[in-house]
Design an enzyme around this catalytic site. Sequence first.
Site, PDB file in Angstrom:
ATOM      1  N   ASP A   1      28.934 -33.051 -41.989  1.00 39.91           N
ATOM      2  CA  ASP A   1      28.792 -31.686 -41.504  1.00 39.91           C
ATOM      3  C   ASP A   1      30.114 -30.958 -41.678  1.00 39.91           C
ATOM      4  O   ASP A   1      30.901 -31.284 -42.574  1.00 39.91           O
ATOM      5  CB  ASP A   1      28.377 -31.712 -40.026  1.00 39.91           C
ATOM      6  CG  ASP A   1      27.563 -30.490 -39.633  1.00 39.91           C
ATOM      7  OD1 ASP A   1      28.181 -29.505 -39.189  1.00 39.91           O
ATOM      8  OD2 ASP A   1      26.336 -30.511 -39.799  1.00 39.91           O
TER       9      ASP A   1
ATOM     10  N   HIS B   1      30.311 -26.610 -35.456  1.00 41.45           N
ATOM     11  CA  HIS B   1      28.971 -27.144 -35.720  1.00 41.45           C
ATOM     12  C   HIS B   1      28.987 -28.674 -35.702  1.00 41.45           C
ATOM     13  O   HIS B   1      28.167 -29.309 -35.025  1.00 41.45           O
ATOM     14  CB  HIS B   1      28.485 -26.608 -37.070  1.00 41.45           C
ATOM     15  CG  HIS B   1      27.041 -26.842 -37.358  1.00 41.45           C
ATOM     16  ND1 HIS B   1      26.612 -27.877 -38.159  1.00 41.45           N
ATOM     17  CD2 HIS B   1      25.926 -26.174 -36.992  1.00 41.45           C
ATOM     18  CE1 HIS B   1      25.280 -27.826 -38.268  1.00 41.45           C
ATOM     19  NE2 HIS B   1      24.847 -26.800 -37.573  1.00 41.45           N
TER      20      HIS B   1
ATOM     21  N   SER C   1      19.350 -28.241 -36.707  1.00 43.20           N
ATOM     22  CA  SER C   1      20.643 -28.914 -36.818  1.00 43.20           C
ATOM     23  C   SER C   1      20.895 -29.816 -35.633  1.00 43.20           C
ATOM     24  O   SER C   1      21.518 -30.876 -35.769  1.00 43.20           O
ATOM     25  CB  SER C   1      21.780 -27.880 -36.866  1.00 43.20           C
ATOM     26  OG  SER C   1      22.019 -27.401 -38.153  1.00 43.20           O
TER      27      SER C   1
END
Length: 477
Positions: free
Chosen positions: A168, A205, A413
């Site tokens: 990621d 994230h 996600s």
Amino acid sequence: MPPQRFREQFRQIQRSMPGVPLAMGPDDAGEFLYEKGVVLAREGEEAQIVEDTVRGHFRTLAAGAPDRVRRLGPAGNRSGVVRIQVSDPGEGDAGGDPAVAGALRALAAVEGRAGRRMITRNHVVHIAVNACPGDEPVPVARDARPNPAVAETDGEPGEDAARVLVVDTGLMHDYRSYPPLARTDGDAQVAECDDDGILQQYCGHGTFIAGLVAAVAPHTDITVSGALNDAGAVLEHEFGEKLFDAVEAGGWPDVLSVSAGTSNGRTDGLLGVDAFMRELRERRTLLVACAGNNGSATPFWPAAYADLPGYEDAVLSVGALRADGESGACFSNHGGWVKAYAPGERLTSALTGFETPVPYVYQHSTYDACRYGFDYACTCHHPRHMGMLSEDGASAKPDQVMFEGLAQWSGTSFATPVAAGMVVSHMAACGERDPRAARRRLLEAVDEFVDVRGAHKPALLPPTWRPVRVPAPTARP
């Protein structure tokens, strides 16, 4: 995906990939993004066939066009693909690329005779809140608890703890200030803030995802690869290579958590990750991948490999449940290729600002109603905020907030690491060393199911997850 949001995201991704002309596809429909003027082919004999066929196709159409067909970059990468330029990328606008479409048509007959795909667009692979965001992060109170809450465990993890690799964006500089992530290792997030000290979009994230794995399965060895640090977007030919790099850096993990992908209008996968997926199939690693946030049944790769022969045990595709757990979230992709759903709306996990509060300016405006036609209080329109990229942003000041550690965020996600955590938690509880067997037995033991657009699907609900019930928002004045 609503055109407004897709175009906003297109501009954002284009800025993050300077020097790479991009187009929307197919033909401005807003389903995926790809590199203009370039196609992919398998290196070797097939690449030569593609070159010769495309050159002959253009020779019948326009003088000089065949001379533009040439290979770009060195061959010999592990992904086994080469880029072939078929036109001048500077020609035309972002609303599609006729030359690339023509090259694909030129190979159609050849592919039919060969019985396999030989050419594809070079798609943009993006984190699942990127070209199709569930929403942007929302601040929570300083005394808020993570949701799912951190599971209670006895003692310290042993040497046989399951290994989860998150591919990621990287880890925020202060992530160790969040106790559940104290043992997590990996790459650092690149350029967390802009020159004005404003948190950049999608930073945090990877940290948020790692925090969710750590909450659901505390006795887990978590590593975060920052392979998607460039605003969470890479080209398809690079993605396969980055996946190889990530798994080989520390050895193939038990579980590989990937909250990124793209659709491509096909049902047979991505050419750029084909070599990686074939290698994965021969390993014991389980790939847990997000279904994507387009609100669509169109396959989203690599998650949709879960529906292809030979990958049934190797891949778990995960959609997002709405905050109250009653059905699929409005933004979640769906279809037979989505094998399970996990909480993915209004989850609370680690973001940034543990040491010093960090400001963030919203990029997108919320809508007056759900952009997918749902009638619950989804993240499309609650909580309200004005964003700087939106069409009405020129006449209104975008909203700014402060993050001080935890945040609330939505998207497939985040359903993905919840599901990954449940697999490794099942491994620890049952003494199971095979992650694929753990996946199979976990799904067989599920006693919670949800109806998602007419399909009865297993719901992976961590014991520490709490449904969030949000009252219907009032109309924007």
